[in-house]
Design a protein around this motif. Structure first.
Motif, short mmCIF file in Angstrom:
data_model
loop_
_atom_site.label_atom_id
_atom_site.label_comp_id
_atom_site.label_asym_id
_atom_site.label_seq_id
_atom_site.Cartn_x
_atom_site.Cartn_y
_atom_site.Cartn_z
N ASP B 101 0.84 -1.20 0.00
CA ASP B 101 0.00 0.00 0.00
C ASP B 101 0.87 1.24 0.00
O ASP B 101 1.78 1.38 0.83
CB ASP B 101 -0.93 -0.01 1.21
N LYS B 302 0.47 3.20 14.62
CA LYS B 302 -0.19 2.01 14.08
C LYS B 302 0.04 0.82 15.00
O LYS B 302 1.18 0.54 15.38
CB LYS B 302 0.38 1.67 12.69
N GLU B 308 -7.21 -3.65 8.57
CA GLU B 308 -8.29 -2.86 7.97
C GLU B 308 -8.47 -1.51 8.66
O GLU B 308 -9.58 -1.08 8.94
CB GLU B 308 -9.58 -3.67 7.98
N GLY B 309 -7.34 -0.88 8.95
CA GLY B 309 -7.37 0.48 9.49
C GLY B 309 -7.65 0.56 10.98
O GLY B 309 -7.74 1.67 11.52
N ILE B 312 -5.54 2.82 14.50
CA ILE B 312 -4.62 3.77 13.89
C ILE B 312 -5.02 5.17 14.38
O ILE B 312 -6.21 5.50 14.42
CB ILE B 312 -4.68 3.70 12.35
N GLN B 325 -9.02 5.62 14.62
CA GLN B 325 -9.89 4.44 14.48
C GLN B 325 -9.62 3.52 15.65
O GLN B 325 -8.45 3.19 15.92
CB GLN B 325 -9.56 3.69 13.18
N ALA B 370 -11.15 6.47 0.59
CA ALA B 370 -11.81 6.45 1.89
C ALA B 370 -12.23 7.85 2.29
O ALA B 370 -11.62 8.83 1.89
CB ALA B 370 -10.86 5.88 2.95
N ILE B 374 -7.94 7.44 6.87
CA ILE B 374 -7.64 6.06 7.20
C ILE B 374 -8.47 5.14 6.30
O ILE B 374 -9.69 5.29 6.22
CB ILE B 374 -7.93 5.77 8.69
N THR B 375 -7.78 4.24 5.62
CA THR B 375 -8.47 3.31 4.72
C THR B 375 -8.96 2.11 5.53
O THR B 375 -8.16 1.30 5.97
CB THR B 375 -7.54 2.84 3.59
N THR B 376 -10.25 2.03 5.75
CA THR B 376 -10.80 0.93 6.54
C THR B 376 -11.53 -0.04 5.63
O THR B 376 -11.49 0.09 4.41
CB THR B 376 -11.81 1.46 7.58
N CYS B 379 -14.00 1.31 2.83
CA CYS B 379 -13.50 2.11 1.72
C CYS B 379 -14.22 1.75 0.42
O CYS B 379 -15.06 0.87 0.38
CB CYS B 379 -12.01 1.89 1.56
#
Lengths: 193, 387
Positions: B101, B302, B308-309, B312, B325, B370, B374-376, B379
């Motif tokens: 990523d 992190k 999955e985010g 974070i 998150q 997202a 934060i890409t959870t 998204c």
């Protein structure tokens, strides 16, 4: 080239098709079949020599039983071979494999399925041939060498002398549920990322 | 690199369903979004491919280094997990895939956010769904996508030299069931394995059996599981009750146990130590203070095993929380990483680029957008093209 999409078109189409059928039964279709699904013609399989003799009504049939048994045993030389007992039992079930040397006099060092019975090909005619029969752990019955070499699935065997017990039910030594508990306990069941 | 707004195909649901995509919408919100796409130049894609290849190579060196320097404890990897990592690495147990990523907005080099090396998903979307979208809408354009060829080649390599009767020609595939998304990814990987000549069985992770007599993992037919593709995290497996059976079972796992090192966010600190100031890396450390001076946009905390985010927290340069998150992780420790600017995804928020590594090669890309930074798992997947 590594990022060209040109090849992907074809392959993707192939796999999309595979994907749609991915839920179907994926038993490999490598065997031909005898016996009909409709069950019009059941294939007689003798569990052992005694089961055959018990149905013999004259000396010709007694002799046929004896010759047939010997012929079937000989054909075990062509039975599928496995390197270890474990890999053989994976297919045929615990206790259902024997060292090849104990049945076939040349070679050895490998394992073959136990002969569960024998089968008459072509009926009690002049050109009678006999085949060894073995059964995998899923209950599928095979005739070794029937129809020219390959293992042939016997779809409707009629066992004389009692059918062999299914392996599938003997699961006493298998425990399940040892994986997956973290996902069950987690609020988010998904495990991807 | 340009974000283009378009009108989605009026029948987009049935169009994507026709290629087997049955998880395009979650809780009434579309996950697959074709009302915009990203357009790249050929040079940008060349760059992303090269970045993916180089980062993967650096990561492989890092696994060796972590083991050599006895640093697995820093990753929270000890006991059974440590044995499994070391032995699988010594044996060079083969790997299939992973997703790197990246933070990239077209200016400056792409930066590694993390390596989803153990249980990456969105493969089906990247390999199939966006490809058919491109063919339907922009057939004259190209796409960074030879994922399917890569997967089939990789599976063919796994078959090489294995005799015809060998149980390793049969692949079991497992994930948590029912789960439409994980199973969608699983079925796609299964289709590629079948294409390469494997026979296959899919099994719910909870249905996997342990045969005490044979000391083997078995499926519901009590067939031995010789090779298992598992879309289920290693760090979960090792602490569950079958964990201690793994070393004696003789099952070959895909991904292998050594991927635990790469999917762990401690790898970010390890990489920064091994390759300080590297163009494709963000400053990262177990200690916040060590990277503060190099983090003008603030820092991100992190959880080492977060997925999955989850768990974070993003801090601005003044140390205020910008976004956070929560989740079930963090007890295992945290790593700190400098905040990188993400590509702006219009009103939606931000975009993260996932470059897919198949075997050891970058073979494709998927983009997720997202709301926020934060890409959870909430998204959106959006397609891309290049020309």
């Amino acid at each position: 080239m590594t990022r060209s999409g040109r090849m992907a078109a074809l392959a993707a189409a192939v796999s999309a098709a595979a994907l749609l059928s991915a839920c179907d039964d994926k038993q490999p279709q490598r065997h031909s079949q005898v016996g009909t699904p409709q069950g019009q013609q059941q294939q007689v399989v003798y569990r052992n020599l005694d089961a055959c003799l018990a149905q013999a009504t004259d000396m010709t049939m007694v002799q046929a039983c004896r010759d047939g048994y010997a012929q079937a045993m000989e054909k075990m030389a062509e039975a599928p071979k496995y390197e270890t007992q474990a890999t053989c039992e994976d297919v045929y079930g615990p206790g259902n494999c024997v060292p090849r040397g104990s049945v076939v006099h040349e070679g050895g060092g490998s394992f073959i399925p136990f002969m569960m019975g024998y089968m008459i090909g072509g009926g009690f005619g002049r050109s009678t041939a006999y085949y060894p029969v073995y059964v995998d752990r899923g209950g599928t019955t095979f005739a070794g060498g029937y129809g020219g070499g390959a293992n042939t699935v016997v779809s409707t065997p009629s066992w004389q002398g009692g059918a062999p017990t299914a392996v599938r039910s003997s699961s006493s030594s298998v425990v399940r549920g040892g994986f997956g508990s973290t996902a069950m306990a987690s609020a988010h069941a998904t495990s991807g990322g | 690199m340009q974000r283009e707004l378009i009108t989605a195909r009026p029948d987009w649901q049935s169009a994507v369903e026709a290629v087997g995509f049955d998880f395009h919408t979650f809780d009434a919100a579309p996950y697959w979004c074709e009302d915009n796409f990203w357009a790249f130049t050929s040079a940008e894609i060349d760059g992303l491919e090269q970045v993916g290849n180089e980062l993967h190579k650096m990561c492989m060196q890092a696994v060796q280094q972590v083991i050599d320097d006895r640093r697995l404890a820093l990753f929270g990897i000890s006991g059974l997990a440590e044995d499994l990592v070391k032995h699988s690495w010594e044996r060079r147990d083969p790997h299939l895939y992973g997703r790197v990523d990246l933070a990239y907005d077209g200016s400056g080099p792409p930066k590694l956010l993390e390596y989803n090396a153990d249980t990456p998903t969105s493969l089906f979307e990247a390999a199939i769904v966006q490809w058919y979208w491109k063919q339907a809408c922009y057939p004259q354009m190209d796409q960074f996508n030879s994922l399917e060829e890569g997967l089939i080649e990789r599976f063919r390599a796994l078959m090489r030299g294995i005799p015809s009767q060998d149980p390793r020609r049969h692949l079991h595939l497992s994930c948590v069931m029912p789960n439409v998304e994980d199973e969608g990814n699983l079925k796609y990987i299964e289709a590629c394995a079948i294409d390469a000549g494997f026979t296959t069985t899919r099994i719910d992770i909870a249905d996997i059996g342990w045969d005490k007599g044979r000391e083997k993992f078995v499926d519901l037919d009590e067939k031995v599981i010789a090779r298992l593709f598992k879309l289920y995290p290693w760090e979960w497996m090792v602490k569950e009750s079958f964990g201690f059976n793994i070393p004696i079972a003789g099952t070959q796992f895909i991904e292998p146990a050594w991927k635990m090192v790469l999917s762990n966010k401690a790898i970010l600190a390890q990489l920064w130590e091994m390759f300080p100031q590297h163009d494709y890396l963000l400053p990262a450390s177990f200690e916040r203070e060590k990277i503060m001076a190099q983090s003008p946009l603030g820092v991100v905390r992190k959880a080492l095993l977060g997925r999955e985010g989850a768990n974070i927290t993003i801090y601005d340069a003044q140390g205020n929380v910008m976004e956070s998150q929560d989740g079930d992780y963090g007890a295992e420790g945290y790593v700190w990483q400098a905040r990188a600017p993400l590509a702006r995804a219009g009103a939606r928020g931000s975009a993260v680029l996932g470059v897919w590594i198949i075997g050891d090669e970058a073979r494709g890309m998927g983009i997720r957008e997202a709301e926020g930074l934060i890409t959870t798992d909430m998204c959106h997947f959006v397609p891309h093209v290049f020309s």
